[in-house]
Design a protein around this motif. Structure first.
Motif, PDB file in Angstrom:
ATOM      1  N   LEU A 161     -11.192 -28.806 -33.143  1.00 23.90           N
ATOM      2  CA  LEU A 161     -10.340 -29.721 -33.895  1.00 23.90           C
ATOM      3  C   LEU A 161     -10.617 -29.708 -35.396  1.00 23.90           C
ATOM      4  CD1 LEU A 161     -10.221 -32.771 -31.436  1.00 23.90           C
ATOM      5  CD2 LEU A 161      -8.495 -31.005 -31.811  1.00 23.90           C
ATOM      6  N   PRO A 162     -11.882 -29.699 -35.861  1.00 24.14           N
ATOM      7  CA  PRO A 162     -12.095 -29.656 -37.321  1.00 24.14           C
ATOM      8  C   PRO A 162     -11.581 -28.388 -37.972  1.00 24.14           C
ATOM      9  CG  PRO A 162     -14.097 -30.317 -36.175  1.00 24.14           C
ATOM     10  CD  PRO A 162     -13.146 -29.806 -35.132  1.00 24.14           C
ATOM     11  N   TRP A 171      -8.152 -14.879 -42.611  1.00 28.38           N
ATOM     12  CA  TRP A 171      -9.208 -15.769 -43.096  1.00 28.38           C
ATOM     13  C   TRP A 171      -9.850 -16.549 -41.952  1.00 28.38           C
ATOM     14  CZ3 TRP A 171      -6.411 -18.074 -48.019  1.00 28.38           C
ATOM     15  CH2 TRP A 171      -6.297 -17.059 -48.972  1.00 28.38           C
ATOM     16  N   THR A 172      -9.048 -16.962 -40.988  1.00 26.47           N
ATOM     17  CA  THR A 172      -9.610 -17.692 -39.840  1.00 26.47           C
ATOM     18  C   THR A 172     -10.381 -16.757 -38.927  1.00 26.47           C
ATOM     19  OG1 THR A 172      -7.722 -19.214 -39.936  1.00 26.47           O
ATOM     20  CG2 THR A 172      -9.050 -19.255 -37.938  1.00 26.47           C
ATOM     21  N   TRP A 173      -9.862 -15.565 -38.715  1.00 25.56           N
ATOM     22  CA  TRP A 173     -10.511 -14.592 -37.841  1.00 25.56           C
ATOM     23  C   TRP A 173     -11.874 -14.181 -38.404  1.00 25.56           C
ATOM     24  CZ3 TRP A 173      -8.944 -12.728 -33.100  1.00 25.56           C
ATOM     25  CH2 TRP A 173      -9.597 -11.597 -32.602  1.00 25.56           C
ATOM     26  N   ASP A 174     -11.972 -14.041 -39.719  1.00 28.17           N
ATOM     27  CA  ASP A 174     -13.205 -13.578 -40.345  1.00 28.17           C
ATOM     28  C   ASP A 174     -14.137 -14.715 -40.747  1.00 28.17           C
ATOM     29  OD1 ASP A 174     -12.302 -10.981 -40.114  1.00 28.17           O
ATOM     30  OD2 ASP A 174     -11.415 -10.945 -42.115  1.00 28.17           O
ATOM     31  N   ASP A 175     -13.696 -15.952 -40.619  1.00 25.77           N
ATOM     32  CA  ASP A 175     -14.504 -17.078 -41.084  1.00 25.77           C
ATOM     33  C   ASP A 175     -15.782 -17.201 -40.259  1.00 25.77           C
ATOM     34  OD1 ASP A 175     -15.343 -19.351 -42.396  1.00 25.77           O
ATOM     35  OD2 ASP A 175     -14.142 -20.692 -41.160  1.00 25.77           O
ATOM     36  N   PHE A 176     -16.888 -17.280 -40.949  1.00 26.25           N
ATOM     37  CA  PHE A 176     -18.178 -17.448 -40.279  1.00 26.25           C
ATOM     38  C   PHE A 176     -18.798 -18.809 -40.595  1.00 26.25           C
ATOM     39  CE2 PHE A 176     -22.824 -17.165 -40.313  1.00 26.25           C
ATOM     40  CZ  PHE A 176     -23.085 -16.690 -39.042  1.00 26.25           C
ATOM     41  N   PHE A 177     -18.722 -19.201 -41.854  1.00 22.32           N
ATOM     42  CA  PHE A 177     -19.436 -20.392 -42.298  1.00 22.32           C
ATOM     43  C   PHE A 177     -18.916 -21.661 -41.633  1.00 22.32           C
ATOM     44  CE2 PHE A 177     -20.115 -23.844 -45.387  1.00 22.32           C
ATOM     45  CZ  PHE A 177     -21.500 -23.820 -45.446  1.00 22.32           C
ATOM     46  N   SER A 178     -17.604 -21.903 -41.688  1.00 19.83           N
ATOM     47  CA  SER A 178     -17.040 -23.134 -41.122  1.00 19.83           C
ATOM     48  C   SER A 178     -17.262 -23.209 -39.617  1.00 19.83           C
ATOM     49  CB  SER A 178     -15.538 -23.226 -41.435  1.00 19.83           C
ATOM     50  OG  SER A 178     -15.319 -23.275 -42.821  1.00 19.83           O
ATOM     51  N   GLN A 179     -17.088 -22.081 -38.944  1.00 20.46           N
ATOM     52  CA  GLN A 179     -17.275 -22.071 -37.491  1.00 20.46           C
ATOM     53  C   GLN A 179     -18.744 -22.283 -37.126  1.00 20.46           C
ATOM     54  OE1 GLN A 179     -15.510 -18.352 -36.306  1.00 20.46           O
ATOM     55  NE2 GLN A 179     -13.563 -18.838 -37.288  1.00 20.46           N
ATOM     56  N   HIS A 218     -15.066 -25.230 -51.679  1.00 24.49           N
ATOM     57  CA  HIS A 218     -15.078 -25.757 -50.313  1.00 24.49           C
ATOM     58  C   HIS A 218     -16.373 -26.500 -50.019  1.00 24.49           C
ATOM     59  CE1 HIS A 218     -14.673 -26.056 -45.993  1.00 24.49           C
ATOM     60  NE2 HIS A 218     -15.762 -25.326 -45.825  1.00 24.49           N
ATOM     61  N   HIS A 219     -17.473 -26.067 -50.606  1.00 25.10           N
ATOM     62  CA  HIS A 219     -18.770 -26.663 -50.312  1.00 25.10           C
ATOM     63  C   HIS A 219     -18.883 -28.086 -50.847  1.00 25.10           C
ATOM     64  CE1 HIS A 219     -19.148 -22.276 -50.447  1.00 25.10           C
ATOM     65  NE2 HIS A 219     -20.050 -22.405 -49.501  1.00 25.10           N
ATOM     66  N   VAL A 220     -18.039 -28.445 -51.814  1.00 26.52           N
ATOM     67  CA  VAL A 220     -18.076 -29.801 -52.370  1.00 26.52           C
ATOM     68  C   VAL A 220     -17.598 -30.826 -51.340  1.00 26.52           C
ATOM     69  CG1 VAL A 220     -17.127 -31.311 -54.161  1.00 26.52           C
ATOM     70  CG2 VAL A 220     -17.803 -28.966 -54.731  1.00 26.52           C
ATOM     71  N   THR A 221     -16.620 -30.452 -50.558  1.00 19.72           N
ATOM     72  CA  THR A 221     -16.039 -31.376 -49.578  1.00 19.72           C
ATOM     73  C   THR A 221     -16.645 -31.203 -48.181  1.00 19.72           C
ATOM     74  OG1 THR A 221     -14.249 -29.798 -49.099  1.00 19.72           O
ATOM     75  CG2 THR A 221     -13.861 -31.413 -50.840  1.00 19.72           C
ATOM     76  N   LEU A 222     -17.558 -30.276 -48.041  1.00 28.13           N
ATOM     77  CA  LEU A 222     -18.092 -29.966 -46.713  1.00 28.13           C
ATOM     78  C   LEU A 222     -18.811 -31.160 -46.093  1.00 28.13           C
ATOM     79  CD1 LEU A 222     -18.651 -27.933 -44.466  1.00 28.13           C
ATOM     80  CD2 LEU A 222     -20.705 -27.234 -45.720  1.00 28.13           C
ATOM     81  N   ILE A 223     -19.705 -31.812 -46.852  1.00 28.73           N
ATOM     82  CA  ILE A 223     -20.492 -32.919 -46.300  1.00 28.73           C
ATOM     83  C   ILE A 223     -19.613 -34.113 -45.933  1.00 28.73           C
ATOM     84  CG2 ILE A 223     -22.305 -34.589 -46.811  1.00 28.73           C
ATOM     85  CD1 ILE A 223     -23.736 -32.441 -48.376  1.00 28.73           C
TER      86      ILE A 223
END
Length: 282
Positions: free
Chosen positions: A144-145, A210-218, A123-128
């Motif tokens: 939205l993202p 996965w969405t509830w526990d997601d920290f990095f993307s949020q 996931h980190h490859v496409t993050l930027i």
């Protein structure tokens, strides 16, 4: 008689060992639950999870929130974000999986292989590049993202999961429906979706958790505290430069686990069935 006693003793011993292993695995959760009732000065000074001194004020303080935002707001934000992601994944991934599993079109094999390759892409490859794109769209500091990509079938894992399930359904059903005048859309809505309920529930559970526990993307896309979700809200209780409110944080962590437990308990039957059948049918 002796053999029966030996068998009973072996069964008892086996259950004791399994119970001990389960207790060791669940001890961190039990410790968190017990710490949610402990005063701040006892949380890290006692290794046993059962509180020697009870402090019910941790739940009240945690529910009142921090920085002028009640914790109920973080829960509501997480619910809205998770439901949007769940609905998007179920609809878009099931449609993509139906196309790969039941329809014939040009470059189908190449598209499926390309889709599988994205599973191995970190996931980190496409993050930027994603952040640059969303920044140009002025989507930063919005949900939205985090929701829109779910409506574009970007989670290849769920596509592959449902493809395996769809391939196990008899194709004679499609042929009979075609003879009756049904097109691909009606076959998808009237036949495939009702029969694929276990796979859809599995996708719903995984996406929600996965969405509830997601920290990095949020953390990357959200900057306004009023839009924070549960993981970001819990982080507000910790402060590296001053005193951290560990008790309220553990209390709200316990509350944040309740929706996950409820969903898993209610949908456990379909979750196990969806995983099992998707793995066996090909």
């Amino acid at each position: 008689m002796i053999g029966q006693r030996s068998s009973t003793a072996w069964i008892v011993m086996k259950h004791l060992v399994i119970s001990g292993i389960a207790f060791v695995m669940l001890y961190p959760v039990l410790w968190m639950f017990g710490s949610s009732f402990k005063p701040g000065h006892l949380i890290f000074s006692e290794i046993w999870f059962w509180p020697s001194e009870w402090n019910w004020g941790n739940y009240r303080s945690g529910w009142e929130g921090i920085q002028g935002n009640p914790f109920a707001r973080f829960l509501l934000n997480s619910i809205v974000l998770s439901l949007g992601a769940v609905l998007g994944n179920v609809i878009s991934c099931s449609m993509a999986a139906y196309a790969f599993a039941r329809l014939d079109f040009r470059f189908k094999a190449f598209g499926f292989a390309l889709m599988l390759m994205t599973i191995m892409l970190p996931h980190h490859v496409t993050l930027i590049p994603q952040y640059i794109l969303f920044n140009h769209l002025e989507w930063i500091n919005t949900y939205l993202p985090l929701i829109v990509p779910k409506w574009l079938a970007t989670d290849a894992f769920f596509i592959f999961l449902m493809v395996q399930f769809f391939r196990g359904l008899p194709k004679e059903l499609d042929e009979a429906a075609t003879i009756d005048g049904c097109g691909p859309v009606r076959i998808y809505l009237k036949i495939i979706i009702p029969l694929a309920f276990p796979a859809l529930v599995t996708t719903m559970i995984f996406t929600f958790l996965w969405t509830w526990d997601d920290f990095f993307s949020q953390l990357i896309y959200l900057s306004d505290v009023s839009k924070y979700t549960v993981p970001l809200g819990l982080r507000l209780f910790l402060d590296s430069s001053s005193q951290s409110d560990w008790g309220p944080m553990f209390a709200m962590s316990v509350l944040s686990l309740i929706p996950c437990f409820i969903i898993f308990i209610v949908c456990q039957k379909y979750f196990v069935e969806g995983i099992a059948t998707s793995g066996l049918k090909g």
